[in-house]
Write an enzyme that holds these catalytic residues in place. Structure first.
Site, PDB file in Angstrom:
ATOM      1  CG  ASP A  40      57.979  62.418  33.873  1.00  0.00           C
ATOM      2  OD1 ASP A  40      58.360  63.462  33.333  1.00  0.00           O
ATOM      3  OD2 ASP A  40      57.346  61.519  33.282  1.00  0.00           O
ATOM      4  CE  LYS A  97      50.693  66.757  33.093  1.00  0.00           C
ATOM      5  NZ  LYS A  97      50.680  65.512  32.871  1.00  0.00           N
ATOM      6  CG  MET A 137      46.345  58.860  33.971  1.00  0.00           C
ATOM      7  SD  MET A 137      47.123  59.350  32.428  1.00  0.00           S
ATOM      8  CE  MET A 137      47.428  57.763  31.682  1.00  0.00           C
TER       9      MET A 137
HETATM   10  N1  SAH Z   1      54.299  55.100  33.135  1.00  0.00           N
HETATM   11  C1  SAH Z   1      53.504  55.029  34.354  1.00  0.00           C
HETATM   12  C2  SAH Z   1      52.119  55.556  34.143  1.00  0.00           C
HETATM   13  C3  SAH Z   1      52.088  57.043  33.818  1.00  0.00           C
HETATM   14  S1  SAH Z   1      50.470  57.680  33.644  1.00  0.00           S
HETATM   15  C4  SAH Z   1      53.476  53.582  34.841  1.00  0.00           C
HETATM   16  O1  SAH Z   1      53.880  52.681  34.114  1.00  0.00           O
HETATM   17  O2  SAH Z   1      53.064  53.365  35.979  1.00  0.00           O
HETATM   18  C5  SAH Z   1      50.149  58.312  35.273  1.00  0.00           C
HETATM   19  C6  SAH Z   1      49.129  57.447  35.998  1.00  0.00           C
HETATM   20  O3  SAH Z   1      49.738  56.250  36.448  1.00  0.00           O
HETATM   21  C7  SAH Z   1      48.546  58.061  37.256  1.00  0.00           C
HETATM   22  O4  SAH Z   1      47.494  58.950  36.962  1.00  0.00           O
HETATM   23  C8  SAH Z   1      48.035  56.830  37.970  1.00  0.00           C
HETATM   24  O5  SAH Z   1      46.840  56.365  37.383  1.00  0.00           O
HETATM   25  C9  SAH Z   1      49.135  55.827  37.647  1.00  0.00           C
HETATM   26  N2  SAH Z   1      50.155  55.767  38.697  1.00  0.00           N
HETATM   27  C10 SAH Z   1      51.455  56.088  38.577  1.00  0.00           C
HETATM   28  N3  SAH Z   1      52.132  55.815  39.711  1.00  0.00           N
HETATM   29  C11 SAH Z   1      51.219  55.308  40.581  1.00  0.00           C
HETATM   30  C12 SAH Z   1      51.289  54.789  41.904  1.00  0.00           C
HETATM   31  N4  SAH Z   1      52.443  54.749  42.593  1.00  0.00           N
HETATM   32  N5  SAH Z   1      50.142  54.310  42.464  1.00  0.00           N
HETATM   33  C13 SAH Z   1      48.983  54.314  41.790  1.00  0.00           C
HETATM   34  N6  SAH Z   1      48.871  54.787  40.533  1.00  0.00           N
HETATM   35  C14 SAH Z   1      49.964  55.266  39.935  1.00  0.00           C
END
Ligand code: SAH
Length: 255
Positions: A36, A58, A175
């Site tokens: 991803d 994406k 998000m």
């Molecule tokens: N499975 C992931 C979340 C996926 S949804 C998890 O557990 O973290 C994608 C969203 O996750 C992004 O839009 C943002 O809101 C958050 N996100 C993912 N990585 C991030 C990071 N390093 N710092 C801040 N937000 C993050």
């Protein structure tokens, strides 16, 4: 031919040192990695040089690879005896559609082994010294998405504000950038005080992590002023007050 295997692996929030040992072993043992776009290259580099790596995200100007195609690819590869690792940002079962993916593969007869990762909201809070369930400030924590699925109504932020206030719950919103105005207005309408502290954290745990501290009443303004964009989480609640990031700001903002 030895049977293939399929792992759904959480790559954590970015810092490779936050990978679990299980995740690292799975990445090193993979013959095919489907990655991803929230997963950094320093984590992909841990794979065997002989492994094939396919980016299915994406960003980078490409449209996201359709979910059905990714699932078909995984299925075929497992049937051909590959060790498939589907690498997802954070934890595979916190947003990011890991649940659907596991369900579809199991329905097609492929056993999926799921390996946890540290979810972004946890890393974001900890990086600023925020204890999400600090006993003096919160009785629980909710992980929420600001982005409704296709054809689904968004969350009732007013109701969430009411609950967060009544039950002293810290909110961690993923998000939420695009819907920040609705989030702010709804939580305020639900009775969460305007002076409730908020931490906005982008790229948590990565070298380019950035953050801003605001209060709920000025959340959308602060987001805009800070220029923070996705991937970003919001941590909202009195627990933020106890974080080491807030002490200096708290005085000037009278949080
Ligand atoms: N499975 C992931 C979340 C996926 S949804 C998890 O557990 O973290 C994608 C969203 O996750 C992004 O839009 C943002 O809101 C958050 N996100 C993912 N990585 C991030 C990071 N390093 N710092 C801040 N937000 C993050």
């Amino acid at each position: 031919m030895p049977p293939g295997r399929c792992f759904l692996v959480g790559a954590g929030p970015g810092d490779p040192e936050l990978l679990t040992i299980k995740a690292l072993k799975a990445i090193q043992g993979a013959t095919l990695l489907l990655v991803d776009d929230l997963v950094g290259e320093d984590i992909v580099a841990l794979a065997s040089p002989r492994a094939r790596v396919i980016h299915v995200g994406k960003r980078g100007g490409c449209l996201s690879t359709p979910q059905a195609f990714i699932e078909r690819l995984m299925l075929m590869a497992v049937q051909e005896g590959e060790i498939v690792v589907r690498l997802k940002g954070g934890d595979p079962f916190i947003f990011g559609r890991g649940g659907e993916e596991a369900e579809h593969l199991r329905a097609a007869g492929v056993e999926v082994e799921v390996i946890n990762g540290i979810t972004a909201g946890l890393a974001a809070a900890t990086s600023l010294g925020i204890a999400l369930t600090h006993r003096e400030h919160a009785h629980g924590v909710m992980f929420l998405t600001g982005h409704a699925g296709h054809g689904q109504a968004g969350l009732d932020w007013c109701e969430i504000g009411r609950t967060a206030r009544a039950a002293q719950i810290t909110l961690v919103i993923y998000m939420g950038v695009a819907s920040v105005r609705e989030v702010e207005a709804g939580l305020l309408a639900g009775g969460l005080p305007a002076r409730t502290p908020v931490a906005l954290v982008r790229n948590a745990s990565r070298a380019d992590q950035e953050h801003a501290i605001a209060d709920l009443g000025s959340l959308s303004h602060a987001l805009q002023a800070s220029g923070l964009a996705s991937p970003c989480v919001f941590v909202i609640g009195d627990a933020v007050r106890a974080g080491n990031c807030v002490a200096a700001l708290a005085q000037s903002m009278a949080l």
